[in-house]
Structure formats: structure tokens, C-alpha cells
Write a protein that holds these residues in place. Sequence first.
Motif, short mmCIF file in Angstrom:
data_model
loop_
_atom_site.label_atom_id
_atom_site.label_comp_id
_atom_site.label_asym_id
_atom_site.label_seq_id
_atom_site.Cartn_x
_atom_site.Cartn_y
_atom_site.Cartn_z
N LYS A 189 0.93 -1.29 -0.13
CA LYS A 189 0.16 -0.05 -0.08
C LYS A 189 0.93 1.45 0.00
O LYS A 189 0.44 2.22 -0.34
CB LYS A 189 -0.82 -0.03 1.09
CG LYS A 189 -2.14 -0.95 1.11
CD LYS A 189 -3.06 -0.71 2.22
CE LYS A 189 -4.25 -1.80 1.90
NZ LYS A 189 -5.40 -1.38 3.01
N ARG B 189 1.19 1.86 -3.72
CA ARG B 189 -0.12 1.84 -4.57
C ARG B 189 -0.83 3.09 -4.12
O ARG B 189 -1.50 3.50 -5.25
CB ARG B 189 -0.89 0.58 -4.01
CG ARG B 189 -0.52 -0.82 -4.39
CD ARG B 189 -1.46 -1.67 -3.83
NE ARG B 189 -2.67 -1.79 -4.67
CZ ARG B 189 -2.79 -2.22 -5.84
NH1 ARG B 189 -1.80 -3.09 -6.42
NH2 ARG B 189 -3.78 -2.34 -6.60
N ILE C 92 -6.89 4.96 1.52
CA ILE C 92 -6.48 4.86 2.87
C ILE C 92 -6.81 6.02 3.62
O ILE C 92 -6.42 7.19 3.76
CB ILE C 92 -4.55 4.47 2.85
CG1 ILE C 92 -4.27 3.66 1.68
CG2 ILE C 92 -4.27 4.70 4.07
CD1 ILE C 92 -2.89 3.38 1.53
N CYS D 196 -7.69 -0.23 -4.91
CA CYS D 196 -7.29 0.53 -3.66
C CYS D 196 -5.98 -0.89 -3.01
O CYS D 196 -5.10 -0.36 -2.61
CB CYS D 196 -8.22 0.63 -2.64
SG CYS D 196 -9.04 2.30 -2.99
N ASP D 197 -6.66 -1.98 -3.17
CA ASP D 197 -5.99 -2.97 -2.61
C ASP D 197 -5.42 -3.80 -3.68
O ASP D 197 -6.20 -4.00 -4.80
CB ASP D 197 -6.55 -3.73 -1.58
CG ASP D 197 -7.10 -2.93 -0.22
OD1 ASP D 197 -5.97 -2.18 0.17
OD2 ASP D 197 -8.15 -3.06 0.08
#
Length: 523
Positions: free
Chosen positions: A112, A115, A124, A141-142
Motif C-alpha cells: 500500500k 499503491r 487509505i 485500492c488494494d
Amino acid sequence: MRMKGFTLLEMIITLAIMGVAMMSIVKYKEKEANEARRQIVSNALISEIDGILKFVSDEKVLVGRPGKEQEIINPLYSDTPNKPYTNRTNNKRLEDSLSVNANEIINWGAGKSTRIHFTRKFCISTGTQGKYDFTNDYIPCDEPSVLTNSDFRINRIDFVGKDASIGSAIDRVDFILSYDKLSPDDAFSFTNYVNSLEKAAEKYSITLKDIYVLERSSTGVTGWGLATVAGQPVTLASLAKNLASLDKNKNYGLRLSIDPNSGKFLRADGRVGTDKVCWNIASKMSGPCLTADDTGNNLVLTKGSGANNNEPGLCWDLNTGTSKLCLTQAVGSDSNNNDASLLKLNDDAGNPATLLANVLVEETSLTDAGKKVYRTIPNTIYSAFGNSTENHLVITNPDNYTGNVTTEEGRIELNIQECPVAPDGTTLHPRLTASVSSIVADTRDGQGGYKADFSQLSINRNSGGQLGQLSGTAIQVNQSAGKWYITATMGVFNPIDNSALVYLNPRFLSVNITTWCSTEEQN
């Protein structure tokens, strides 16, 4: 009647056959499951790659602001050294060594913390966040859950820069895929993913052609290097013949190298935007673009998204991102007052611009109404003859004069002009005419001199000497050995002594010389 049953041996044989069949089915189903798993992993990998490529391809991105969206320059191409956006490697050639500088690499294995620079800000909510709240979802996002514990993942991404400047254009994106082997015999099993990767790439209109085998010397992202045999990098296509030369105790992976701007091809279903048609290879920005107008019937050359608007544009200014010249169609009328059209070349302020070109004019021949001729635009210069002393000027025996026009004193000598290419297999010929500009019947004064001199433009009007009477002049144009020769004679009567003189190329005779090229040859 006595019923006959199965013997023990027959039952054992039957069970053995059934066992072999079941083992085959199990292995087949296991193979199917592995292929399905590899396809799912490959789809997720290519989806990540496609999102990064889309991000790289956008020279401007939309970001969220309170109550509105705003378009900004993609931080990848900002001149501010924001990490990791401005990270660039410089291994231009595919055979060059990979960078071992962590500041030049996108560490995709960091999760993350990397990312967030390519996803929406809200991905986040606590802790470290990205600087930009992108409106578009380039990547989720993930990391996809199927990749989290996969044996095949993206470990690192290299943006190969056009040059060493901050935020330079990106020539190539290298995706380094790591493979976690189960045993040394499993070292090259990543090849099982190739077919599924190609299938997934085809769905996203990505062409996979430059695939190299990598080997890993350490666990960090800087530990990757090209796998080589006899000093030559090993590609996926050459892996089979080089297997015996590679050490299966090492850890291997693949590098997918993709040009983010030409690695895609247009699809009829519209999955690839037509702005790729107008992509500038040098700057990695769009424009100028050939697009349809509002009617959909005409093609318009426009400035592209790098400019403030999409007005028609002809020449692209890379420094300002705007068109400096505009070639447009205007409505007009011909000589018969019929509607006609013409092209106008304007600068960015709307003023007439200069066109540098060899221009041909098509027109009807003046001597043959049924014939079309081509000519260039005429060019006119001024020149005066050169004789001013009596021994060169006066022809003592005019009736028997047989001078050579290429060597006569006082002649005008010019180079023959070069003619441009003509259409339809025709040839353009050089043409020249000379006409009287200024003339004066100068005669010898009391001191034996001739005062008039038309080669001195500043004193033409007050340079007359002892004037006589002009009886006439003849001008001749000749062409020889790559030169034009212009000569003249002039008849003068001197009332002072009642003498008649013939002058050769006098300096008090000047001409306007016009040159052009034409499909009609000069006789």
C-alpha cells in the motif's frame, strides 16, 4: 438354473481399472484447476499492468477538489521531484543492465505504501496517504486478493525515461514479475503462465512481445538482473534451448517491457481511445490530432489535448503546446462570380502567415485555349548594362558587327534558375524576359565622357550628360551553358555634330528582368 457370480480375481482387476481411470480423472481435474488458477492470476496481473499503463498514458489527470474536479499535469511529468512519480531508469536498450538504484525504481512489492501514489486518496483513511485524490480508478485500492499469496506477482516497475531530466517522458514501462518456486525442479515453471498472460493481455488490447528472463541475486527489488548465457540475455523465446546452461537453484522471473503509447492497438469496440491516433512519440503527449468535425463528415487537424482548445491547427509548437499556424478553408468567388473555396494560412493571432514552398500555378495557355500549363511565381529584379567608355560603348561599324553575346563587354550575366518538379510527367523550363526600365540618349560631352549611369540608383535622375536624340533600342536574351546573357544596342543621334551612333550595352540603359519556370519552353 444355477446363477454364476464374479470371482475374486475379476473383482480385483475391475477395481484396478477403475482406480487407474479415477487417477486420470483426478490428474485431469487438477490440471484444469491449475490452469484456471493461473488464468485468474494472469487476469489480475494484466489488470494491474493495464491500470499503470493508463496512468502513464494520461498527460493530464483529474483530481478531486472540494466541490469540483480539476485537471492537472500528471505528476509523472511534473518538474517537481516528487517520489516515486519522478523515478526513472535509463536502461534504454532492452539488453542494458537493470538499475540497482532504489531511487530509480517503483517498489511494487512494498504494498500500500506504493499503491497510494496511483490510487484514489480515500483508499487509505489513516496513516500515510497519497498526495493526489485521483478521480479515475486506475488500479483498485488494494492488491487483488488472488495475487496476495500467489507464486507469481509484480515485484517492481521501472519507468524508462526519455532523458535524465526530472519528469521526463516515459519511453517504456518494465514490469518485473517474481516467481516463488517450490523446489529447484520448479525453477522455470513460471513458463506455465505464458499462455494465460497472453490471453489476458489480448482482452486488454496489450501486446506482449519483449519478454526477458530475469534472475535474482538478493531478495530486495534492486537484486534483479538479466539472465544471460555466454554473455547474451535470455528471452522467453530462447529459454528452452538455454535451460541446460541456467542454474535451477537460482530464483528466476520475467520482465514484460511495454511501450505505454504504442503498445496498444485500436479496437472496433472502442476499448482503446482514438486519442492514440494523435500521440506525439517524442513528448509522449497527445497532439496534433486528426479528428472528425461536428458533422462527422470531415476530418479536422486539431491541436490536441495539450492546448487550451481544439481549434484547427497545422504546425505544432512543442514548447508552448499550441499551434502556431492554422490552415483553414474560406468561402470565395471565382472570376465568373461562382461560389468557390480557398485555403488561408494564419498565425496564432489570425494574421496572414508566410508559406515557404515551391508553388506551381495551373492556368490556361495564352496561345492555346485547350491546353493547361504550369508555371512558378515570377521573380523580377533590376539591372543596368555596364559599358561607359567609348572604345567599349560605340560600335564603329554597325552594319558589319558580329559580336558574341556571351563575351560582349557590358553584358548582363545571370545564373539560370532551378525549376521545381512538375506533375504528370511534365517538365518545367526556365524562362526570362527583360524590358526597358530607364533609358537616356547620352552623348559624349566636351571632355569626351558619358555622364549617365543607371547602375547608380541614387543618382539616376540627375546623371544625364550631353543628351542627344534616341532613335531606338533592341534587347536580346540568350541562354548558354547554364547562364542567361542579356545584351542590348541603342541608336542615338547627336544634333551637335549631326552624327549617328550605335551603342553596345550602355550603362545608361537599365532593364527589369523577370524570371520564372513554365511547361512552355522559351524559344
